[in-house]
Structures are given as structure tokens and as C-alpha cells.
Design an enzyme around this catalytic site. Structure first.
Site, short mmCIF file in Angstrom:
data_model
loop_
_atom_site.label_atom_id
_atom_site.label_comp_id
_atom_site.label_asym_id
_atom_site.label_seq_id
_atom_site.Cartn_x
_atom_site.Cartn_y
_atom_site.Cartn_z
N LYS A 1 0.86 -1.20 0.00
CA LYS A 1 0.00 0.00 0.00
C LYS A 1 0.88 1.24 0.00
CE LYS A 1 -2.50 1.29 3.82
NZ LYS A 1 -1.99 2.62 4.18
N GLU B 1 -9.22 7.38 3.76
CA GLU B 1 -9.10 7.72 5.18
C GLU B 1 -9.66 9.12 5.45
OE1 GLU B 1 -5.27 7.00 6.96
OE2 GLU B 1 -5.85 7.95 8.86
O1 KIV Z 1 -0.93 2.51 8.81
C1 KIV Z 1 -2.12 2.25 8.95
O2 KIV Z 1 -2.54 1.67 9.95
C2 KIV Z 1 -3.04 2.64 7.89
C3 KIV Z 1 -4.50 2.65 8.22
C4 KIV Z 1 -4.80 3.83 9.05
C5 KIV Z 1 -5.35 2.59 7.03
O3 KIV Z 1 -2.63 3.00 6.83
#
Ligand code: KIV
Length: 267
Positions: free
Chosen positions: A118, A185
């Protein structure tokens, strides 16, 4: 609607949940013990988030987290996972160019055992390059914690029409570049619902309302562990539940039954 799959989940299983209207559950995990409990509770996706910089390492932002930290924690999680799909965060400045992004992502998949990476923001060139190398990518739009010094505060994004339009266009571009999933988010619930309906890829919300295809929370917020104030979009699932496993199962069921998040957890 809610089909129980016991075998390890693939991206195809997660995408099929969206197509049949089954809500997708996701929780952050950073270590083997919690990952095993979350996995056993039936949560669909384990997110090894760089939020570990704040909730595990005690930093005030996610910026100090390194690729070595992420590989270490992803490996702790992937060693015990039996069913859930694993997404690992690319830390700050590890995807500032496509070549570097590929090197960082390869570490998370090869040494960490992640299934998908991600990255924050509309880094379209990086996403396209990773996807070309066969690396599945999850986008992340709205509030971008790695850009906190640019944002100035952890606040709701996309409230103004032009900001909402930008998030919408970025979501479309990420999808066109080959992203297989998107996290939204802290955006208004109406905007998140529209983006979820417009997208063919699963859209997972955190502080983005009940209209997303799935939900993610930071595990420690759900368990009400932590030094800081719990964010408005989170809920203490320990209340009324007997222990950690029950609390996680209650979150899973509440998301699947479209009972969480309520309007009090949304913007
Ligand atoms: O790092 C994380 O926990 C995230 C979430 C807030 C989606 O990216």
C-alpha cells in the site's frame, strides 16, 4: 451474502466480496500473537500498517518507520497467517521514484511475505510500474499520515467540492494504473460512498462511512489501548465483550452486518 471461505484468501476472493455486496473486514496487525487471533476471528485482510510507528514504536508520526521495520513486522504477521490476505505499507520516502518503489515492494513481498503493498497518494507512475512487475497495489487517499507536515493536522479531507473532485479523480487514476484496492481515510461518508460505487476495485474506509466496500481500523483503537485520544471514527469494541478475541469478532460481525461504522463514527 456472507460466504465463509476457509482456504487462504486471494485478491480474487476479496474482489468477489465487493461484487456480491459482502462487506470486507480489515484490521492492522504488527506481531504474530495478535495476527493469529485476528486471522482466527475471520478478519479478511491483515494490514501491516506503518501506524506501527505510532502505536508500537511510540513516535508521534509514521515518518520514522523504515523499510527494515516494515519487513520485520510483516514477517512476524505472515509467519502465522492462515487465511487472511496480507497488505504491507510502504514507508515514507520508499516510493519516491518507480525504481525505488519496486525495490521496496520486492522486500515486503519476498522477505516479508506480504501479498500486496500500500502506498499513500496518487503516485500513478509508481503504481503502474509496480503492477507491470506483477506486484499488487493498494492506493490510499484522503488523509495521508505520511504527509502530516504538509496537511498540518489529522483532519477530514475532501470537504470542499474541488478537494472532493481531486480525490475522486485520483481514485479513478489509481484504478486505471492497475491498483487492485483503495483505502479512503477520513473523508465525508457521501464522497466515500460515491467513489465506492464508481470503482470496480474494493474501497476500504477508515473514517469514511458505512458506504465503502469494507472497513479498516487500527487494532489498538478497537481494543481501546493507547496513550492518545481514540479517534472519533473508531469504536471501543472491548465494551460488552469478553476479551480480545470476542472484541475482534464483534467488529467483524458489525462490519459484515453493516452496523459499523454508525453516523457517530462518520463525517
Ligand atoms: O498505517 C495504517 O494503519 C493505515 C491505516 C490507518 C489505514 O494505513
Amino acid at each position: 451474502m456472507n460466504q465463509v471461505v476457509d482456504k487462504p484468501l486471494s485478491i480474487n476472493d476479496i474482489s468477489a466480496m465487493k461484487r456480491r455486496g459482502e462487506k470486507i473486514t480489515c484490521l492492522t496487525a504488527y506481531d504474530a500473537s495478535f495476527a493469529a487471533v485476528i486471522d482466527k476471528a475471520g478478519i479478511d485482510i491483515l494490514l501491516v500498517g506503518d501506524s506501527l510507528g505510532m502505536v508500537v514504536q511510540g513516535h508521534s508520526t509514521t515518518l520514522p518507520v523504515t523499510i527494515e521495520d516494515m519487513v520485520y513486522h510483516t514477517r512476524c504477521v505472515s509467519r502465522v497467517r492462515k487465511r487472511a490476505y496480507i497488505i504491507a505499507d510502504m514507508p515514507f520516502m520508499t516510493y519516491s521514484a518507480p525504481d525505488l518503489a519496486a525495490k521496496s515492494a520486492a522486500q515486503l513481498l519476498q522477505a516479508g511475505g506480504a501479498h500486496m503493498v500500500k502506498l499513500e497518494g496518487a503516485k500513478i507512475d509508481c503504481v503502474r510500474f509496480l503492477v507491470d512487475q506483477g506486484i499488487p497495489v493498494c492506493g490510499h487517499l484522503g488523509l495521508l499520515p505520511q504527509s502530516i507536515h504538509q496537511f498540518g493536522a489529522y483532519s477530514v479531507q475532501g470537504k470542499e467540492p474541488q478537494d472532493a473532485q481531486k480525490i475522486r479523480e485520483d481514485a479513478q487514476q489509481l484504478q486505471q494504473a492497475g491498483a487492485s484496492m483503495l483505502i479512503l481515510e477520513c473523508v465525508p461518508a457521501t464522497l466515500a460512498k460515491e467513489i465506492s460505487l464508481e470503482s470496480s476495485i474494493p474501497v476500504i474506509g477508515i473514517g469514511a462511512g458505512v458506504g465503502c466496500d469494507g472497513q479498516v481500523l487500527v487494532l489498538y483503537d478497537l481494543l481501546n489501548i493507547g496513550v492518545g485520544k481514540r479517534p472519533r471514527f473508531s469504536k471501543n469494541f472491548m465494551t460488552g465483550n469478553n476479551g480480545v478475541e470476542e472484541a475482534i469478532k464483534a467488529y467483524h460481525q458489525a462490519v459484515k452486518n453493516v452496523e459499523f461504522p454508525g453516523s457517530e463514527h462518520s463525517f
